[in-house]
Enzyme design. Sequence first.
Site, mmCIF file in Angstrom:
data_model
loop_
_atom_site.group_PDB
_atom_site.id
_atom_site.type_symbol
_atom_site.label_atom_id
_atom_site.label_comp_id
_atom_site.label_asym_id
_atom_site.label_seq_id
_atom_site.Cartn_x
_atom_site.Cartn_y
_atom_site.Cartn_z
ATOM 1 N N ASN A 8 0.876 -1.166 0.000
ATOM 2 C CA ASN A 8 0.000 0.000 0.000
ATOM 3 C C ASN A 8 0.917 1.220 0.000
ATOM 4 O O ASN A 8 1.583 1.490 0.999
ATOM 5 C CB ASN A 8 -0.912 0.017 1.226
ATOM 6 C CG ASN A 8 -1.877 1.179 1.211
ATOM 7 O OD1 ASN A 8 -1.652 2.198 0.564
ATOM 8 N ND2 ASN A 8 -2.971 1.035 1.930
ATOM 9 N N ALA A 10 0.426 4.209 0.380
ATOM 10 C CA ALA A 10 0.078 5.229 1.371
ATOM 11 C C ALA A 10 0.614 4.895 2.762
ATOM 12 O O ALA A 10 0.506 5.703 3.671
ATOM 13 C CB ALA A 10 -1.441 5.399 1.427
ATOM 14 N N CYS A 11 1.210 3.714 2.921
ATOM 15 C CA CYS A 11 1.667 3.230 4.226
ATOM 16 C C CYS A 11 3.189 3.329 4.330
ATOM 17 O O CYS A 11 3.909 2.755 3.510
ATOM 18 C CB CYS A 11 1.218 1.780 4.405
ATOM 19 S SG CYS A 11 1.897 0.952 5.844
ATOM 20 N N GLY A 12 3.667 4.031 5.358
ATOM 21 C CA GLY A 12 5.104 4.179 5.566
ATOM 22 C C GLY A 12 5.805 2.853 5.787
ATOM 23 O O GLY A 12 6.908 2.629 5.280
ATOM 24 N N ARG A 15 6.127 1.219 2.440
ATOM 25 C CA ARG A 15 7.167 1.885 1.632
ATOM 26 C C ARG A 15 8.558 1.509 2.117
ATOM 27 O O ARG A 15 9.464 1.257 1.309
ATOM 28 C CB ARG A 15 6.983 3.408 1.666
ATOM 29 C CG ARG A 15 5.778 3.903 0.899
ATOM 30 C CD ARG A 15 5.777 5.417 0.742
ATOM 31 N NE ARG A 15 5.881 6.140 1.992
ATOM 32 C CZ ARG A 15 4.851 6.549 2.732
ATOM 33 N NH1 ARG A 15 3.606 6.273 2.341
ATOM 34 N NH2 ARG A 15 5.040 7.226 3.850
#
Length: 140
Positions: A8, A10-12, A15
């Site tokens: 995802n 949007a997820c740190g 990433r």
Amino acid sequence: MNVIIYHNPACGTSRNTLAMIRNAGIEPTVIEYVNTPPSRTELMKMIADAGLTVRQALREKDTPYVELGLGNPDLSDDQLLDAMLAQPILINRPFVITPLGTRLSRPSELVLEILPETHKGAFTKEDGEKVLDAEGKRIG
């Protein structure tokens, strides 16, 4: 090495995990699971291979977990899986699959357990935490 990450962007944590895989010199297959969820069979296999229960693979934060009443301990695994497949944001992330195993990489450095030790050097997570030193060796 064939590596798959259920990601995802949007997820740190997701990433960071993806960046650690790439730091090992691997370009994984990236599946944005919110848009392209796994099948029921794939999801059950990932959860089992990671050594988790279905409930442990269920994401609570920033999801409709409470609204759907998923905290009810009487819900079966099948009911939880139905909810996860209907609303993939409920699948915790990121799951990573390699020939060395499957992990829910929370925290992100758990991915190091299933990657070869071929890191290209230092790695620092988005929050500033150092995970690998200049020689690509795990810190801590």
